[in-house]
Enzyme design. Structure first.
Site, PDB file in Angstrom:
ATOM      1  CG  ASP A 121      -1.734  -1.282   1.322  1.00  0.00           C
ATOM      2  OD1 ASP A 121      -2.324  -1.691   0.325  1.00  0.00           O
ATOM      3  OD2 ASP A 121      -1.708  -1.904   2.408  1.00  0.00           O
TER       4      ASP A 121
ATOM      5  CE  LYS B 212       2.833  -2.635  -4.939  1.00  0.00           C
ATOM      6  NZ  LYS B 212       2.509  -2.569  -3.508  1.00  0.00           N
TER       7      LYS B 212
ATOM      8  N   GLY C 251      -4.569  -5.076  -4.485  1.00  0.00           N
ATOM      9  CA  GLY C 251      -5.682  -4.314  -5.057  1.00  0.00           C
ATOM     10  C   GLY C 251      -5.414  -2.838  -5.024  1.00  0.00           C
ATOM     11  CG  HIS C 252      -3.603  -0.709  -7.506  1.00  0.00           C
ATOM     12  ND1 HIS C 252      -2.754  -1.772  -7.398  1.00  0.00           N
ATOM     13  CD2 HIS C 252      -3.634  -0.356  -8.794  1.00  0.00           C
ATOM     14  CE1 HIS C 252      -2.292  -2.062  -8.586  1.00  0.00           C
ATOM     15  NE2 HIS C 252      -2.796  -1.222  -9.454  1.00  0.00           N
TER      16      HIS C 252
ATOM     17  CD  GLN D 295       0.637  -9.254  -2.408  1.00  0.00           C
ATOM     18  OE1 GLN D 295       1.261  -9.889  -3.226  1.00  0.00           O
ATOM     19  NE2 GLN D 295      -0.647  -9.024  -2.556  1.00  0.00           N
TER      20      GLN D 295
HETATM   21  P1  IMP Z   1      -2.382 -13.110   2.455  1.00  0.00           P
HETATM   22  O1  IMP Z   1      -1.513 -12.573   1.360  1.00  0.00           O
HETATM   23  O2  IMP Z   1      -3.854 -12.919   2.182  1.00  0.00           O
HETATM   24  O3  IMP Z   1      -2.038 -14.496   2.857  1.00  0.00           O
HETATM   25  O4  IMP Z   1      -2.104 -12.211   3.763  1.00  0.00           O
HETATM   26  C1  IMP Z   1      -0.878 -12.250   4.464  1.00  0.00           C
HETATM   27  C2  IMP Z   1      -0.499 -10.872   4.977  1.00  0.00           C
HETATM   28  O5  IMP Z   1      -0.137 -10.024   3.887  1.00  0.00           O
HETATM   29  C3  IMP Z   1      -1.611 -10.150   5.723  1.00  0.00           C
HETATM   30  O6  IMP Z   1      -1.062  -9.381   6.768  1.00  0.00           O
HETATM   31  C4  IMP Z   1      -2.194  -9.230   4.667  1.00  0.00           C
HETATM   32  O7  IMP Z   1      -2.850  -8.117   5.229  1.00  0.00           O
HETATM   33  C5  IMP Z   1      -0.946  -8.847   3.915  1.00  0.00           C
HETATM   34  N1  IMP Z   1      -1.197  -8.453   2.525  1.00  0.00           N
HETATM   35  C6  IMP Z   1      -1.461  -9.274   1.486  1.00  0.00           C
HETATM   36  N2  IMP Z   1      -1.618  -8.566   0.361  1.00  0.00           N
HETATM   37  C7  IMP Z   1      -1.446  -7.279   0.682  1.00  0.00           C
HETATM   38  C8  IMP Z   1      -1.454  -6.060  -0.084  1.00  0.00           C
HETATM   39  O8  IMP Z   1      -1.661  -6.035  -1.297  1.00  0.00           O
HETATM   40  N3  IMP Z   1      -1.215  -4.919   0.636  1.00  0.00           N
HETATM   41  C9  IMP Z   1      -0.938  -4.930   1.973  1.00  0.00           C
HETATM   42  N4  IMP Z   1      -0.920  -6.040   2.704  1.00  0.00           N
HETATM   43  C10 IMP Z   1      -1.162  -7.203   2.070  1.00  0.00           C
END
Ligand code: IMP
Length: 429
Positions: free
Chosen positions: A14, A17, A41-42, A228
């Site tokens: 977040d 990007k 997601g954005h 991410q």
């Molecule tokens: P997962 O990717 O759903 O398994 O989540 C694992 C961790 O990564 C959690 O703390 C999520 O909130 C974080 N996370 C996953 N994708 C994003 C993203 O696009 N932005 C910020 N945090 C993310």
């Protein structure tokens, strides 16, 4: 042959990007997603319309950029088809501009179920997005996952049957009753559903590795849209409070088939402060009114889950680590206007570990829990930055703030976000 530009988040995601990607995509022939799934997601505004992009590279919104979903992505066909339908309804020629790797793994309805079951059993929650990302990558590495190409192969029914049976056994093991399985583990229903998805997605599926390399041979401009971020990396993040892929430079290579020699600029994206969603260590987190103020001023609420984000000052120790891991060649600093609304601003320049001061980041959870941030204070009150078109037009305090980031990390700051609008970005030569 042209070189690839890569955009990578430096902390916990977040960082904004999308803004940098938008800028690069305006001139790009190809935009690629390499890792993650619809946990990313954005929201992007293009031609007055807001698009919520989770899987399709947002570069496609330029109208002339081919979007590639690379082999490193785990792909939920339902979400992808919704995104495709939305783009088509706004006139995008998706058939021409979207390519999906035949090796991308497919998310099935039992993956989010497993995600919830695993998270439910953890005493220390990770705070996953619940999209089934972890369980899907588990299947990939355990070698039982279904790839896009499997949906068209003769053995699809058999592979799916085996997968359904093993997931049933697993969920029962986790204490779930068969009556709770519903449609998510009904083989006939799933088979029909995924054959339908496969048919609809067929025009897009191809060998994206070859496509990418041929594009480079034609001297086309390629940009990789990181998802991410560095500290959420499965190897280099704050494990286990991470996502299940490598959003760092290594994952960009394995998630696309590009080689190290193909990479040109690696842009690291940060905010002028920091934020995190989900659980896990966060050295510069502010659990006070200042943290709340950053959240409100920066509108720090998750795009995918709507969760309020944890907020804090910028952490240069972690940024130096992101440089080491990714080989960052330049930085993008977003939200300079937001941080400039504080009278005094802080940046973390070292960690104090019970009297031992270090500038080296470690992902060891015990060390991160003990680490106390050592701050340096800077003047704020930047005023309205919206009229600034050049770095030299920024107020002195804002230039000093950026100058210190450059001096500390040894990375030039190329992009500076000065307002909420996507156009509000200074670009330095
Ligand atoms: P997962 O990717 O759903 O398994 O989540 C694992 C961790 O990564 C959690 O703390 C999520 O909130 C974080 N996370 C996953 N994708 C994003 C993203 O696009 N932005 C910020 N945090 C993310």
């Amino acid at each position: 042959m042209s070189k690839v530009d890569v955009v990578i988040g430096c902390f916990y995601g977040d960082e904004g990007k999308g803004k940098v990607i938008d800028y690069l995509a305006a001139d790009a022939d190809v935009a690629v997603r390499a890792t993650g799934g619809d946990n990313a997601g954005h929201t992007i505004k293009a031609g007055g319309v807001k698009y919520a992009m989770h899987l399709i590279p947002s570069g496609i919104l330029s109208g002339h950029t081919t979007g590639i979903i690379g082999n490193g992505v785990v792909l939920n066909p339902k979400i992808l088809l919704e995104e495709i339908a939305n783009l088509k309804s706004h006139g995008y020629d998706v058939e021409r501009y979207l390519k999906i790797s035949d090796k991308a793994h497919v998310i099935l309805p039992y993956h989010p179920m497993l995600d919830a079951a695993l998270e439910g059993r953890r005493t220390k929650k990770i705070g996953t997005t619940g999209k089934g990302i972890g369980p899907s990558y588990c299947d990939k590495y355990e070698r039982s996952g279904l790839r896009m190409e499997d949906l068209y192969a003769a053995g699809f029914a058999q592979k799916l049957k085996e997968a359904v049976e093993s997931k049933k056994a697993l969920l029962k093991f986790y204490g779930m009753a068969e009556e709770e399985f519903g449609d998510s583990l009904d083989f006939d229903g799933l088979y029909g559903l995924y054959c339908g998805y496969a048919e609809k997605l067929k025009p897009y599926v191809c060998d994206t590795l070859t496509y990418l390399h041929k594009a480079l041979e034609r001297d086309e401009r390629v940009v990789v849209e990181g998802a991410q971020a560095t500290l959420l990396d499965i190897d280099f993040g704050s494990y286990p409070f991470v996502t299940s892929s490598n959003p760092t430079i290594g994952g960009i290579l394995t998630g696309t088939g590009l080689s190290a020699l193909d990479i040109g600029n690696v842009y690291g994206v940060i905010k002028a402060y920091s934020s995190r969603v989900g659980e896990g260590p966060y050295v510069t987190e502010l659990l006070d009114a200042t943290g709340d103020k950053i959240r409100e001023l920066g509108h720090e609420y998750g795009t995918t889950t709507g969760r309020p984000r944890r907020c804090g000052w910028l952490d240069l120790v972690a940024l130096k680590y992101a440089k080491r891991v990714n080989g960052l060649t330049a930085l993008a600093v977003n939200h300079l206007d937001t941080i400039g609304r504080f009278e005094k601003i802080r940046m973390c320049v070292a960690y104090d570990l019970d009297g031992t001061v270090t500038e080296d980041f470690s992902t060891n959870l015990e060390l991160l829990d003990r680490a106390k941030p050592v701050y340096r204070e800077f003047a704020g009150d930047f005023g309205d930055l919206s009229g600034c078109r050049k770095f030299e037009e920024l107020p002195l305090a804002a230039r000093e703030y950026i100058g210190f980031i450059e001096e500390y990390t040894g990375i030039p700051v190329k992009f500076i976000g000065t307002g909420a609008e996507r156009e509000s970005m200074l670009v330095r030569d």
